[in-house]
Motif scaffolding. Structure first.
Motif, PDB file in Angstrom:
ATOM      1  N   ALA A 164       0.830  -1.204   0.000  1.00 52.23           N
ATOM      2  CA  ALA A 164       0.000   0.000   0.000  1.00 52.23           C
ATOM      3  C   ALA A 164       0.867   1.258   0.000  1.00 52.23           C
ATOM      4  N   TRP A 165       2.012   1.208   0.683  1.00 55.73           N
ATOM      5  CA  TRP A 165       2.917   2.354   0.709  1.00 55.73           C
ATOM      6  C   TRP A 165       3.477   2.612  -0.692  1.00 55.73           C
ATOM      7  N   PHE A 166       3.882   1.562  -1.376  1.00 53.74           N
ATOM      8  CA  PHE A 166       4.392   1.715  -2.739  1.00 53.74           C
ATOM      9  C   PHE A 166       3.326   2.289  -3.662  1.00 53.74           C
ATOM     10  N   LYS A 167       2.094   1.824  -3.510  1.00 55.65           N
ATOM     11  CA  LYS A 167       1.005   2.328  -4.362  1.00 55.65           C
ATOM     12  C   LYS A 167       0.760   3.811  -4.091  1.00 55.65           C
ATOM     13  N   LYS A 168       0.836   4.208  -2.823  1.00 55.31           N
ATOM     14  CA  LYS A 168       0.634   5.605  -2.457  1.00 55.31           C
ATOM     15  C   LYS A 168       1.710   6.497  -3.058  1.00 55.31           C
ATOM     16  N   LYS A 169       2.915   5.958  -3.211  1.00 55.80           N
ATOM     17  CA  LYS A 169       4.048   6.723  -3.731  1.00 55.80           C
ATOM     18  C   LYS A 169       4.223   6.553  -5.240  1.00 55.80           C
ATOM     19  N   ASP A 170       3.214   6.071  -5.932  1.00 57.00           N
ATOM     20  CA  ASP A 170       3.387   5.756  -7.343  1.00 57.00           C
ATOM     21  C   ASP A 170       3.594   6.996  -8.209  1.00 57.00           C
ATOM     22  N   ALA A 171       3.303   8.167  -7.691  1.00 56.69           N
ATOM     23  CA  ALA A 171       3.585   9.390  -8.448  1.00 56.69           C
ATOM     24  C   ALA A 171       5.084   9.549  -8.683  1.00 56.69           C
ATOM     25  N   TYR A 219       2.373   1.547 -11.138  1.00 59.24           N
ATOM     26  CA  TYR A 219       0.944   1.268 -11.281  1.00 59.24           C
ATOM     27  C   TYR A 219       0.392   1.974 -12.521  1.00 59.24           C
ATOM     28  N   TYR A 220       0.816   3.225 -12.719  1.00 61.26           N
ATOM     29  CA  TYR A 220       0.323   3.988 -13.877  1.00 61.26           C
ATOM     30  C   TYR A 220       0.652   3.262 -15.179  1.00 61.26           C
ATOM     31  N   LEU A 221       1.904   2.861 -15.348  1.00 59.78           N
ATOM     32  CA  LEU A 221       2.303   2.186 -16.583  1.00 59.78           C
ATOM     33  C   LEU A 221       1.664   0.806 -16.705  1.00 59.78           C
ATOM     34  N   MET A 222       1.470   0.137 -15.585  1.00 61.45           N
ATOM     35  CA  MET A 222       0.820  -1.169 -15.629  1.00 61.45           C
ATOM     36  C   MET A 222      -0.603  -1.031 -16.149  1.00 61.45           C
TER      37      MET A 222
END
Length: 402
Positions: free
Chosen positions: A173-180, A185-188
């Motif tokens: 969840a921390w990685f997803k929150k920092k995806d900016a 996640y965006y590219l996936m």
């Protein structure tokens, strides 16, 4: 010089329809980018571009007034919005995203599509592999931390070790929150959107493309001197489909519409098994004689299939193929060494450079093309295609829609 340029002017009024790539951001971003970068290019190149509110109802856009070599031109810009569809496709949880990872990897790797794409350009393939690899790295780091925590808990009680797994979800969840910062996640979501249908257009996108076509066809019936369609990144193959549909339906007259594709990633979709519709559209746009098509990429853009003829490499070229004219934005010559150094690790920014100012401009100038006094083909009609272009058929799948 100014009087001669003004006498050669063929465009006093223009409509530009811009089709963005896979982007969830509000279209005002493109107005601000145009405002900032047109001012920079105007200062470098010695002309004027002024932005005004749009005067045409419907859609999001702006108006540009230019004075280039004494010639004045008014251009109405409209962004053809599909960011709502992009946002909807990105509304995936952590587990759903990892499910996308598996399906997307299967779609590209198992049939050998990825390896054929590698024969064209490694850059966009690496970009496609990045979210898969980095999401797996995130999972491995979460599991490694869980094992470490479990090992520590085991000293308190042997049965407490499995409790370490409780840290896996918070880490992901921390990685997803920092995806900016990471863009995994965006590219996936980006690659998964086309992979989900194996290259076919989703129903909601087909409906939106039909709307785009109606707006372009209506503009072509007005008295403006040029209707210019600009497709950037994923917007390039969408532009191909929109215009191919108008050609099929006989809704476009010769010389009314021009097409400029920038930083195209067409093979990422056209190489997929069910992309028959797109390959048919490419075949039509490659052979038609109504709409001039110029394709601009640059080897310095690692996210694009630079200098790859999208019609030819997709196996959609017919014996009477005319388009596109494949030319390079040549970052190594049109950007100073200092500017190139600034952009060295700015991968996304390099993918948007086509829409920005060049400090050593040559034949490619986005603002003269979209807001200047000449039609697209008048600027490029005498230019030869890039000698470095790739124009052989590479796709495994070459079937066309019936």
């Amino acid at each position: 010089m100014a009087e001669q340029a003004a006498s050669n002017q063929t465009v006093r009024t223009r409509r530009v329809f811009y089709i963005p790539g896979y982007d969830p951001i509000h279209p005002r971003r493109y107005r601000e980018l145009f405002r900032k970068e047109s001012a920079a290019q105007a200062e470098i190149s010695g002309y004027e571009v002024t932005l005004k509110p749009k005067s045409i109802k419907g859609g999001y856009g702006w108006r540009a007034h230019s004075v280039i070599d004494g010639a004045e031109t008014e251009t109405e810009f409209e962004v053809l919005v599909w960011s709502d569809i992009v946002k909807g496709s990105m509304e995936q949880g952590i587990l759903q995203t990892y499910g996308q990872l598996v399906r997307t990897a299967w779609t590209y790797i198992v049939p050998g599509v990825l390896w054929r794409l590698m024969k064209l350009r490694r850059g966009p393939v690496i970009a496609a592999l990045y979210p898969i690899v980095f999401l797996l790295v995130q999972l491995m780091l979460a599991l490694a931390l869980a094992a470490l925590v479990g090992w520590g808990l085991s000293f308190a009680h042997p049965w407490a070790a499995p409790l370490g797994l409780a840290v896996v979800w918070p880490v992901l969840a921390w990685f997803k929150k920092k995806d900016a910062k990471f863009f995994a996640y965006y590219l996936m979501h980006d690659y998964a959107y086309s992979a989900k249908t194996e290259g076919a257009y989703a129903p909601e996108l087909e409906e939106r493309l039909a709307e785009f076509g109606n707006r372009i066809a209506a503009a072509a019936e007005t008295d403006v001197d040029e209707v210019l369609v600009v497709g950037h990144s994923s917007g390039a193959h969408m532009g191909v489909t929109v215009l191919a549909d108008l050609v099929r339906a006989g809704r476009i007259d010769e010389g009314r519409v021009s097409f400029l594709s920038l930083g195209q990633v067409v093979p990422m979709v056209s190489f997929l098994r069910k992309a028959d519709r797109l390959r048919s559209d490419l075949a039509i746009m490659g052979a038609q004689g109504l709409i001039p098509w110029v394709d601009v990429t640059a080897p310095g853009d690692g996210a694009a299939f630079a200098l790859c003829d999208p019609v030819a490499v997709s196996g959609a070229a017919t014996p009477d193929k005319k388009w596109p004219l494949v030319v390079s934005a040549a970052y190594s010559h049109t950007l100073s060494p200092e500017r190139q150094a600034d952009l060295k690790w700015a991968f996304f920014r390099r993918h948007f450079q086509y829409l920005c100012a060049f400090d050593r401009p040559k034949s490619y100038d986005y603002f003269q093309i979209t807001a200047g006094p000449l039609r697209l083909w008048e600027r490029y009609g005498g230019k030869k295609p890039s000698k470095s272009r790739i124009d052989n058929s590479v796709s495994k799948y070459t079937s066309l829609a019936a």
